[in-house]
Design an enzyme around this catalytic site. Structure first.
Site, PDB file in Angstrom:
ATOM      1  CE1 TYR A   1     -43.124 -18.227 -50.447  1.00 51.24           C
ATOM      2  CE2 TYR A   1     -42.421 -18.908 -48.262  1.00 51.24           C
ATOM      3  CZ  TYR A   1     -43.422 -18.549 -49.137  1.00 51.24           C
ATOM      4  OH  TYR A   1     -44.723 -18.524 -48.705  1.00 51.24           O
TER       5      TYR A   1
ATOM      6  CB  SER B   1     -43.046 -18.276 -44.710  1.00 53.08           C
ATOM      7  OG  SER B   1     -42.406 -19.511 -44.443  1.00 53.08           O
ATOM      8  CB  SER B   2     -41.765 -20.086 -39.642  1.00 57.38           C
ATOM      9  OG  SER B   2     -41.822 -21.290 -40.392  1.00 57.38           O
ATOM     10  CB  CYS B   3     -38.648 -20.101 -44.397  1.00 58.07           C
ATOM     11  SG  CYS B   3     -39.367 -19.056 -45.676  1.00 58.07           S
TER      12      CYS B   3
ATOM     13  CG  HIS C   1     -44.778 -26.887 -48.108  1.00 60.20           C
ATOM     14  ND1 HIS C   1     -45.697 -25.872 -47.943  1.00 60.20           N
ATOM     15  CD2 HIS C   1     -43.714 -26.314 -48.697  1.00 60.20           C
ATOM     16  CE1 HIS C   1     -45.209 -24.743 -48.401  1.00 60.20           C
ATOM     17  NE2 HIS C   1     -44.005 -24.986 -48.861  1.00 60.20           N
TER      18      HIS C   1
ATOM     19  CE  LYS D   1     -44.674 -15.276 -48.575  1.00 58.75           C
ATOM     20  NZ  LYS D   1     -46.016 -14.708 -48.845  1.00 58.75           N
TER      21      LYS D   1
END
Length: 336
Positions: A146, A117-119, A189, A150
């Protein structure tokens, strides 16, 4: 050097296990594989295989022995869910990742793709975000649990590649939307939350809709079917050398917009004409999160579905799948 061969690294005869095939990302990956002529797709529902159960996962892999694995299964949610259930997001995702990746490696899987994920990137890193900035600064506090899970998945894939030559790759998609999204009143989301909120407001004739935050954060959105095609393309063509400092690819459009602009576009698509209000007492999340997608573009892949096209088709899919929704007490639409 990374693999740039035009000869695909996977074959139509390969048995491909898509973990998380019922989710938005997993179902899109299955559709893309089928369009690409990959017909030997293995799936397992949660009732058939609990990915948090290490023994069950190991037993399943020993019995089925897929040549290729795509790990799209994860516990996901927006700001509210991440901030409310930090232990769940960290523990459950670590269990799923470790079980699937290790069992795939030990059972002889030839190639694995891990979806992140880009987070994962620092909260205030330079924009657009290059893959190299991973672990160069503090994470966004509202979804760090999260993100840490990842990041661990990326590093596990890289470690297995470096130490054992296991051909595991990682993709980091930006914010996803599309068919199969989760429209839960508190765990969704931002795109799904806004679609549901404005749809309900239009149905009820509500004079206004209140959204979380200031509306100023910038976000990038990728249609799930574009992600599906990206995953197939990466499986066919991307294999970094273990010595390369970057062991993952960004997946996105490279274009962002403010949450306020997104809310206005969703309202127009849904047909809601009331007032849009903003509750600035609620968190905004990361100020800007736009991915640099140049590295993946060098492998010949770019997103094709525009936000206007994708938003219209997503709303039609939402109405077809959900129909009238029960109006439940919930926070206003959060941004992620």
């Amino acid at each position: 050097m990374s693999n740039t061969s035009t000869t695909p690294l996977i074959n139509p005869s390969d048995r491909i296990f898509v973990a998380g095939h019922r989710g938005m990302a997993g179902s899109a990956i299955c559709r893309a594989l089928q369009r690409g002529g990959y017909d030997h797709i293995l799936t397992a529902t949660r009732q058939e295989l609990d990915l948090e159960d290490a023994v069950a996962v190991r037993t399943w892999f020993e019995a089925n022995r897929p040549e290729v694995v795509v790990l799209a299964a994860a516990k996901v949610g927006g700001i509210y869910a991440n901030d409310t259930y930090p232990a769940d997001f960290l523990l459950q995702n670590l269990k799923i990742q470790n079980n699937v990746i290790e069992s795939a490696w030990r059972s002889g899987t030839r190639r694995l793709l891990f979806l992140g994920s880009s987070c994962i990137y620092p909260r205030n890193c330079p924009q657009p975000i290059k893959e190299e900035v991973l672990l160069t600064g503090p994470l966004e506090p509202t979804n760090e649990w999260y993100a840490i899970a990842k990041i661990t998945g990326i590093k596990l894939c890289a470690a297995l590649r470096k130490q054992y030559g296991f051909d595991a790759i990682s993709l980091m998609p930006t914010n996803l939307y599309g068919p199969g999204d989760n429209y839960h009143p508190t765990h969704s989301h931002v795109m799904a939350a806004l679609i549901r909120r404005f749809h309900e407001a239009r149905e009820a004739g509500a004079p206004s809709v209140t959204c979380w935050g200031s509306g100023t954060p910038l976000r990038e959105f990728l249609h799930a079917d574009d992600l599906g095609e990206a995953c197939v393309h990466a499986l066919e063509h991307y294999s970094p050398d273990p010595s390369e400092p970057v062991q993952h690819l960004n997946v996105g459009t490279g274009v962002d917009l403010t949450i306020r602009e997104l809310a206005e576009r969703v309202a127009r698509t849904v047909g809601y004409t009331g007032e849009i209000l903003w509750d600035s007492s609620q968190p905004d999340g990361t100020p800007k999160k736009q991915l640099d997608v140049c590295r993946f573009a060098a492998y010949g892949w770019r997103a094709r579905i525009s936000l206007s096209e994708g938003l219209a088709s997503t709303y039609q899919a939402f109405k077809a799948a959900h129909g009238p929704l029960e109006r439940q007490a919930r926070p206003s639409a959060p941004a992620r």
